[in-house]
Design a protein around this motif. Structure first.
Motif, PDB file in Angstrom:
ATOM      1  N   PHE A  92     -58.366  15.632   1.012  1.00 25.78           N
ATOM      2  CA  PHE A  92     -57.295  16.364   0.337  1.00 25.78           C
ATOM      3  C   PHE A  92     -57.727  16.760  -1.070  1.00 25.78           C
ATOM      4  N   VAL A  93     -57.049  17.779  -1.603  1.00 25.84           N
ATOM      5  CA  VAL A  93     -57.249  18.212  -2.983  1.00 25.84           C
ATOM      6  C   VAL A  93     -55.897  18.229  -3.677  1.00 25.84           C
ATOM      7  N   PHE A  94     -55.922  18.150  -5.001  1.00 27.77           N
ATOM      8  CA  PHE A  94     -54.714  18.323  -5.802  1.00 27.77           C
ATOM      9  C   PHE A  94     -55.112  19.008  -7.102  1.00 27.77           C
ATOM     10  N   PRO A  95     -54.177  19.745  -7.728  1.00 23.58           N
ATOM     11  CA  PRO A  95     -54.537  20.501  -8.937  1.00 23.58           C
ATOM     12  C   PRO A  95     -55.056  19.589 -10.035  1.00 23.58           C
ATOM     13  N   LYS A  97     -56.379  19.129 -14.220  1.00 26.56           N
ATOM     14  CA  LYS A  97     -55.705  19.329 -15.494  1.00 26.56           C
ATOM     15  C   LYS A  97     -55.644  20.818 -15.814  1.00 26.56           C
ATOM     16  N   SER A  98     -54.888  21.171 -16.839  1.00 25.16           N
ATOM     17  CA  SER A  98     -54.765  22.572 -17.216  1.00 25.16           C
ATOM     18  C   SER A  98     -56.147  23.155 -17.484  1.00 25.16           C
ATOM     19  N   SER A  99     -56.350  24.389 -17.055  1.00 20.31           N
ATOM     20  CA  SER A  99     -57.683  24.967 -17.115  1.00 20.31           C
ATOM     21  C   SER A  99     -57.592  26.461 -17.355  1.00 20.31           C
ATOM     22  N   LEU A 100     -58.694  27.021 -17.807  1.00 19.67           N
ATOM     23  CA  LEU A 100     -58.867  28.460 -17.920  1.00 19.67           C
ATOM     24  C   LEU A 100     -60.141  28.851 -17.169  1.00 19.67           C
ATOM     25  N   PRO A 101     -60.027  29.840 -16.266  1.00 18.53           N
ATOM     26  CA  PRO A 101     -58.799  30.512 -15.839  1.00 18.53           C
ATOM     27  C   PRO A 101     -57.882  29.578 -15.046  1.00 18.53           C
ATOM     28  N   ALA A 102     -56.594  29.885 -15.067  1.00 19.64           N
ATOM     29  CA  ALA A 102     -55.595  29.010 -14.452  1.00 19.64           C
ATOM     30  C   ALA A 102     -55.719  29.022 -12.930  1.00 19.64           C
ATOM     31  N   GLY A 103     -55.376  27.880 -12.326  1.00 20.76           N
ATOM     32  CA  GLY A 103     -55.308  27.781 -10.875  1.00 20.76           C
ATOM     33  C   GLY A 103     -56.629  27.620 -10.170  1.00 20.76           C
ATOM     34  N   CYS A 104     -57.709  27.310 -10.912  1.00 18.45           N
ATOM     35  CA  CYS A 104     -59.040  27.216 -10.296  1.00 18.45           C
ATOM     36  C   CYS A 104     -59.593  25.798 -10.245  1.00 18.45           C
ATOM     37  N   LEU A 105     -58.989  24.866 -10.962  1.00 21.97           N
ATOM     38  CA  LEU A 105     -59.538  23.516 -11.052  1.00 21.97           C
ATOM     39  C   LEU A 105     -58.811  22.594 -10.082  1.00 21.97           C
ATOM     40  N   TRP A 106     -59.613  21.899  -9.233  1.00 22.09           N
ATOM     41  CA  TRP A 106     -59.067  21.004  -8.226  1.00 22.09           C
ATOM     42  C   TRP A 106     -59.801  19.672  -8.265  1.00 22.09           C
ATOM     43  N   SER A 107     -59.078  18.631  -7.908  1.00 26.59           N
ATOM     44  CA  SER A 107     -59.681  17.319  -7.685  1.00 26.59           C
ATOM     45  C   SER A 107     -59.724  17.063  -6.187  1.00 26.59           C
ATOM     46  N   LEU A 108     -60.842  16.529  -5.726  1.00 29.55           N
ATOM     47  CA  LEU A 108     -61.078  16.321  -4.299  1.00 29.55           C
ATOM     48  C   LEU A 108     -61.252  14.837  -4.016  1.00 29.55           C
ATOM     49  N   ARG A 109     -60.686  14.376  -2.896  1.00 23.59           N
ATOM     50  CA  ARG A 109     -60.874  13.006  -2.440  1.00 23.59           C
ATOM     51  C   ARG A 109     -61.201  13.005  -0.949  1.00 23.59           C
ATOM     52  N   VAL A 110     -62.156  12.159  -0.575  1.00 27.62           N
ATOM     53  CA  VAL A 110     -62.532  11.984   0.829  1.00 27.62           C
ATOM     54  C   VAL A 110     -62.541  10.492   1.127  1.00 27.62           C
ATOM     55  N   TRP A 111     -61.702  10.082   2.079  1.00 27.96           N
ATOM     56  CA  TRP A 111     -61.601   8.688   2.502  1.00 27.96           C
ATOM     57  C   TRP A 111     -61.989   8.578   3.972  1.00 27.96           C
ATOM     58  N   LEU A 112     -62.556   7.444   4.337  1.00 23.15           N
ATOM     59  CA  LEU A 112     -62.855   7.114   5.729  1.00 23.15           C
ATOM     60  C   LEU A 112     -61.829   6.097   6.212  1.00 23.15           C
ATOM     61  N   ARG A 113     -61.154   6.410   7.320  1.00 21.97           N
ATOM     62  CA  ARG A 113     -60.136   5.514   7.879  1.00 21.97           C
ATOM     63  C   ARG A 113     -60.642   4.942   9.198  1.00 21.97           C
ATOM     64  N   VAL A 114     -60.803   3.624   9.246  1.00 24.27           N
ATOM     65  CA  VAL A 114     -61.279   2.932  10.445  1.00 24.27           C
ATOM     66  C   VAL A 114     -60.368   1.743  10.716  1.00 24.27           C
ATOM     67  N   ASN A 115     -59.757   1.739  11.887  1.00 23.65           N
ATOM     68  CA  ASN A 115     -58.882   0.627  12.294  1.00 23.65           C
ATOM     69  C   ASN A 115     -57.834   0.318  11.226  1.00 23.65           C
ATOM     70  N   SER A 116     -57.204   1.393  10.713  1.00 22.51           N
ATOM     71  CA  SER A 116     -56.112   1.309   9.733  1.00 22.51           C
ATOM     72  C   SER A 116     -56.567   0.867   8.343  1.00 22.51           C
ATOM     73  N   ILE A 117     -57.870   0.734   8.120  1.00 26.67           N
ATOM     74  CA  ILE A 117     -58.403   0.396   6.800  1.00 26.67           C
ATOM     75  C   ILE A 117     -59.054   1.648   6.216  1.00 26.67           C
ATOM     76  N   ASP A 118     -58.728   1.964   4.942  1.00 25.17           N
ATOM     77  CA  ASP A 118     -59.241   3.164   4.290  1.00 25.17           C
ATOM     78  C   ASP A 118     -60.332   2.797   3.282  1.00 25.17           C
ATOM     79  N   HIS A 119     -61.408   3.565   3.304  1.00 22.96           N
ATOM     80  CA  HIS A 119     -62.547   3.362   2.403  1.00 22.96           C
ATOM     81  C   HIS A 119     -62.824   4.690   1.698  1.00 22.96           C
TER      82      HIS A 119
END
Length: 320
Positions: A92-95, A97-119
């Motif tokens: 997933f990504v989420f916006p 902090k405020s940036s120029l140009p606006a609307g271009c900066l994203w934070s990305l996260r990648v998790w591995l889910r195995v047997n209900s445990i997230d890494h």
């Protein structure tokens, strides 16, 4: 009657060559829409043994937008005792902090889910990508202009402060569809490599990928000595042939996807700098004459600094 010698039935055998080792890796693709920009994230899972068995696995993350794929983050190693062909990831990504140009900066996260445990595997807080950003909103920015394109390079000219600077983008083909890019600058006979390790996997001709390069002056003494330098790549969004309105699209209405690939917050170049403005406590050196030439039989050890990388470590602004 002459005796017929028996036929030699022995067969000379060559040493058998070992068969090529079968090596597997597994690609998982996740899609999402960040603002108005479709993105893909590709996670490569590669077993150290080459086979799907318990052991060490190398995880790699790459990012794809508008027909251009490039690596994100450094590869990591995890031990797996589960089937690598049946993994589940949370991407997933989420916006940002405020940036120029606006609307271009994203934070990305990648998790591995195995047997209900997230890494958590990957985190990136400076993913800059957007469709037709408003670069005119960046005050005091000086933009480079494309001056020349040939089969292996593009040359851009820009004024950085009062200095006329050439930025040269070069590429070489590394493998099928993958190109290695470098960027260097040159100003009046002096230059340097800014980066030389950017790998891009392209769907089309590398000449169709262009770059947006600009600088913004920062507070410095003397004035005009330091600048922020930003490098974005841009690719034309293909028209939808099934949309009848596209037959009326004019060239100045073209749409592009932009990705920021490199930055410097201290690009030190200037022209006609006023060093006397540093004040009366500044002590200026003076030349002792022509340089002394030293000749040696063998060249000394190479002590030149390594070129800067297009991939930089980023500080993490979030803990999740």
């Amino acid at each position: 009657m002459s005796e017929i010698s028996p036929i030699d039935t022995s067969i000379s055998r060559r040493p058998s060559r070992p068969l090529p080792r079968h090596h597997e890796r597994y690609l998982y693709t996740y899609r999402l829409l960040a603002g108005a920009t479709p993105l893909q994230f590709i996670i490569s899972v590669e077993p150290e043994s080459g086979r799907p068995r318990a052991g060490n696995y190398t995880f790699r993350l790459s990012f794809r937008a508008n027909g251009i794929e490039r690596p994100l983050a450094e590869p990591i190693i995890r031990k797996l005792k589960v089937d690598p062909r049946q993994l589940e990831f949370v991407v997933f990504v989420f916006p940002g902090k405020s940036s120029l140009p606006a609307g271009c900066l994203w934070s990305l996260r990648v998790w591995l889910r195995v047997n209900s445990i997230d890494h958590r595997l990957f985190g990136e807080d400076e993913l800059w990508v957007g469709k037709d950003p408003d670069f005119n909103s960046i005050g005091d920015a000086s933009f480079a202009r494309l001056k020349n394109v040939d089969a292996k390079e593009q040359v851009y000219h820009a004024y950085v402060g009062k200095a006329l600077v050439s930025f040269i983008v070069r590429w070489t083909k590394a493998s099928n569809g993958t190109y290695k890019y470098s960027l260097e600058y040159e100003a009046n006979g002096v230059g340097a490599i800014l980066f030389e390790d950017l790998n891009l996997k392209l769907d089309g001709d590398p000449r169709t990928v262009t770059f947006l390069i600009y600088s913004v002056p920062t507070t410095s003494m003397p004035v005009g000595a330091s600048h922020r330098l930003r490098v974005w790549l841009r690719s034309l969004v293909p028209l939808n042939a099934s949309d009848p309105s596209t037959s009326y699209v004019l060239p100045f209405n073209d749409s592009y996807i932009y990705q920021r690939i490199w930055k410097s917050d201290a690009f030190k170049v200037g022209a006609r700098l006023d060093f006397e403005s540093l004040g009366s406590k500044m002590v200026m050196g003076f030349s002792s004459g022509s340089p002394v030439t030293i000749t040696t039989n063998q060249p000394g050890m190479d002590s030149s600094p390594s070129p800067r990388s297009a991939y930089e470590d980023k500080s993490r602004a979030f803990d999740f």
